[in-house]
Design a protein around this motif. Structure first.
Motif, short mmCIF file in Angstrom:
data_model
loop_
_atom_site.label_atom_id
_atom_site.label_comp_id
_atom_site.label_asym_id
_atom_site.label_seq_id
_atom_site.Cartn_x
_atom_site.Cartn_y
_atom_site.Cartn_z
N TYR A 134 0.87 -1.18 0.00
CA TYR A 134 0.00 0.00 0.00
C TYR A 134 0.91 1.23 0.00
CZ TYR A 134 -4.28 -2.66 0.87
OH TYR A 134 -5.37 -3.52 0.76
N SER B 281 -1.01 -4.09 -5.24
CA SER B 281 -0.32 -2.86 -4.87
C SER B 281 -1.19 -1.70 -5.28
CB SER B 281 1.00 -2.83 -5.63
OG SER B 281 1.65 -1.60 -5.45
N LEU B 282 -1.32 -0.73 -4.42
CA LEU B 282 -2.17 0.40 -4.78
C LEU B 282 -1.62 1.68 -4.19
CD1 LEU B 282 -4.17 1.20 -2.15
CD2 LEU B 282 -5.00 -1.08 -2.72
N ARG B 283 -2.03 2.77 -4.79
CA ARG B 283 -1.57 4.08 -4.37
C ARG B 283 -2.74 4.91 -3.85
NH1 ARG B 283 -0.85 9.34 -8.04
NH2 ARG B 283 -0.26 10.76 -6.37
N ILE B 284 -2.51 5.49 -2.68
CA ILE B 284 -3.44 6.44 -2.10
C ILE B 284 -2.86 7.83 -2.25
CG2 ILE B 284 -4.49 7.23 0.06
CD1 ILE B 284 -5.53 4.56 -0.38
#
Lengths: 389, 389
Positions: free
Chosen positions: A52, A81-84
């Protein structure tokens, strides 16, 4: 799930140096922090089932969005997988959301990365523009507003209503540099005096150059898992016990108060209520001192000092390392450094070092609860996280 | 939690028209979709305790980041709000992560918003640059690479290895326009023929102008909650049963295959396994047809047709509205429209309309499982979500 008893463990952490990391791309910065954090736990890359990422401005600073895929594969990971993106609160939101993944049981071990690379521009004007995208573009940035100008308005209002002085604001910077001198991870480890701050260039009255942070590069990683999983890796893990998020309108003119960070108060009050504790139970806190006035408003909104007394409390040493409620023992954004998206995770790393008794000369004693306050823009988003053993 | 039986319900949904929404800002577009979705459920704004936003490029297109605070307060909400950025998969990732919040019990009712405003630029060059930030900036975009060029390389490779033809690719567009004519929500409701596609301008050989999507503005919202909460609002809710995410390296030269979407296959296989079903159980799917070749590669990666047979299956009508496995009954990105961050949610809305028997002339029968495949960039991220009654 039971919000009163839920716990998520942190079993590893690391961060790169903060500063001008000219030679490293954003994936390399990320990989450096990740490698360090994995090493502390003995985990391998394939043990992770989530990455994350909190990142505020790679699109602006590097022309690079879509960091989830870029960084995970760049780091040799094969997991979701990620983007904030939540401006200065990006890292803290990523941590909060990763905790949900752990609590559902869908994620076993997660790396939460905060990362930013801000020093690529050659002009302050470009940097200012990139940062201004965290403001209300239509109402503020497109009219020439800047983050510094917004905080200057807040500071003026705070001075008028509560009698806060430039000297008290400067003292925030002095204190945070005193702390950063004791923190090998800090970007700026020099002492400064009130006179240094007050004689530095006036950027937006009453904010001097040394009332603010510097643009910086850096990455910070924590590894999170359930308490059960943590047992195999750390006999004394630190737990995230609650994490709350609140908002205020981005544009200052839409807010009820100019001199209060309402989003911080909302989120903090929610956390105290969930845990059944009060501000008096907090042993120390890392807060979002993007400008010195922001720290003063933060400790008031968190209930750590009385509303309007933040400046005076700082002057009186209440928030110093040996004070009643030490604030920003790491040196804070001001002196530990402020790669924007990395901030929430870097704050958490200071919480870890203090709980684990690894903070050496800046170690504080008798810790029960630690707290982080991360903020986006000029106070549109605030995330408050509570930590205990 | 039990991944085999966990369900998250969708109890309301709505979307704005997709197209050039010149008069509306990004908050207004969001509010329009949110208002429609709330109306369908009878919920008020204060009933929501989360707003999860998928947005790919507001920073690039509008100079506006920090959308969590901007849009939530702009929509009159007072709940936690966050933005996910994962290029074309942004909306789908937001939905997936919001499901975690529901499954933990920390969120009761959540609005998931996908939104984009892409038509602000006056030049195609600016739009091309903004879109290229979803690629590997250092290896591809900074060298003059574009998303279209990347998909052209994939198409060439697919043609060479499997004998896929330009006519078969054109047929994807023809079919999706046939479907969009029956969808009042679609941006383009005109018929096109293979000849139209093949005679349209060659953008990057073998990709013609009509093999691709148009830049668009629009917003889409779904309201999610637990099955227990759903009972009060919808006697026949549709459930998200699984949602998986996979990645491939952003830069094409780092991938093992040029003509396979590995990230889609990884995510889909994970979902089939979790649910104990196979591709044969899927009744219909909305896939990421950002270019016609992308739909062909998607249905292969999802196992809905045999590897390499995607072009032929399209030619044979297998994926048509009355075929064995209808694909993009909404008209797809190609004809329903493609405001990037809104895409995953718009796909889900088509799933809802089909499950609820509201798709009128494009209604398909005997639905058991529906599936969405969302993708970021030229295949760096893929999210596969599975839906059932």
């Amino acid at each position: 799930m039971n919000p009163q008893t839920d716990k998520v463990a942190i079993i590893g952490y690391d961060m790169t140096p903060f500063g001008d990391l000219y030679d490293l791309g954003i994936s390399e910065i990320s990989n450096l922090a990740l490698t360090g954090a994995l090493k502390k736990t003995g985990l391998e890359r394939e043990d992770l089932d989530g990455l994350y990422i909190g990142n505020a401005g790679a699109g602006q600073f590097l022309g690079q969005e879509h960091l989830g895929a870029l960084i995970s594969t760049g780091c040799g990971l094969d997991c979701q997988s990620l983007r904030i993106e939540a401006s200065g609160a990006s890292g803290a939101v990523a941590m909060r959301i990763a905790a949900h993944g752990i609590l559902t049981g869908y994620l076993d071990k997660v790396a939460v990365l905060g990362v930013e690379k801000m020093t690529s521009f050659s002009s302050a004007r470009d940097t200012q523009y990139a940062l201004s995208t965290a403001m209300d573009t239509i109402w503020e940035a497109s009219m020439g507003g800047t983050l510094t100008a917004n905080f200057a308005l807040m500071a003026k209002s705070h001075m008028r209503e509560y009698g806060t002085t430039s000297e008290q604001m400067a003292q925030v910077a002095v204190k945070n540099h005193q702390n950063s001198k004791l923190n090998p991870r800090a970007q700026f480890r020099n002492s400064i005096t009130q006179a240094h701050v007050l004689k530095s260039k006036m950027v937006a009255d009453p904010i001097h150059l040394l009332d603010g942070c510097a643009a910086s590069d850096g990455g910070a990683v924590i590894i999170m898992c359930s308490p059960e999983v943590a047992e195999s890796y750390d006999s004394e893990p630190v737990y995230i016990r609650a994490s709350k998020q609140g908002h205020s309108p981005l544009a200052l003119h839409k807010r009820e108060h100019l001199n209060r960070i309402t989003c911080t108060k909302k989120a903090a009050d929610g956390g105290y209520k969930q845990l059944g504790i009060t501000p008096k139970d907090i042993s120390f806190a890392e807060v979002h001192d993007v400008f010195t006035i922001a720290e003063i408003m933060a400790i008031e909104a968190l209930g750590l000092v009385e509303q309007g007394k933040g400046g005076m409390a700082t002057e009186d040493g209440v928030t110093a390392l040996d004070g009643e409620i030490p604030i920003n023992t790491s040196g804070g954004l001001k002196a530990r450094g402020y790669p924007v998206g990395a901030s929430g995770i870097a704050q958490t790393i200071e919480i870890m070092e203090q709980f684990k008794g690894l903070a050496k000369d800046r170690q504080i004693k008798n810790i029960e609860w630690g707290l982080t306050q991360s903020m986006g823009g000029s106070g549109g988003t605030s995330v408050i996280s509570f930590f205990s053993r």
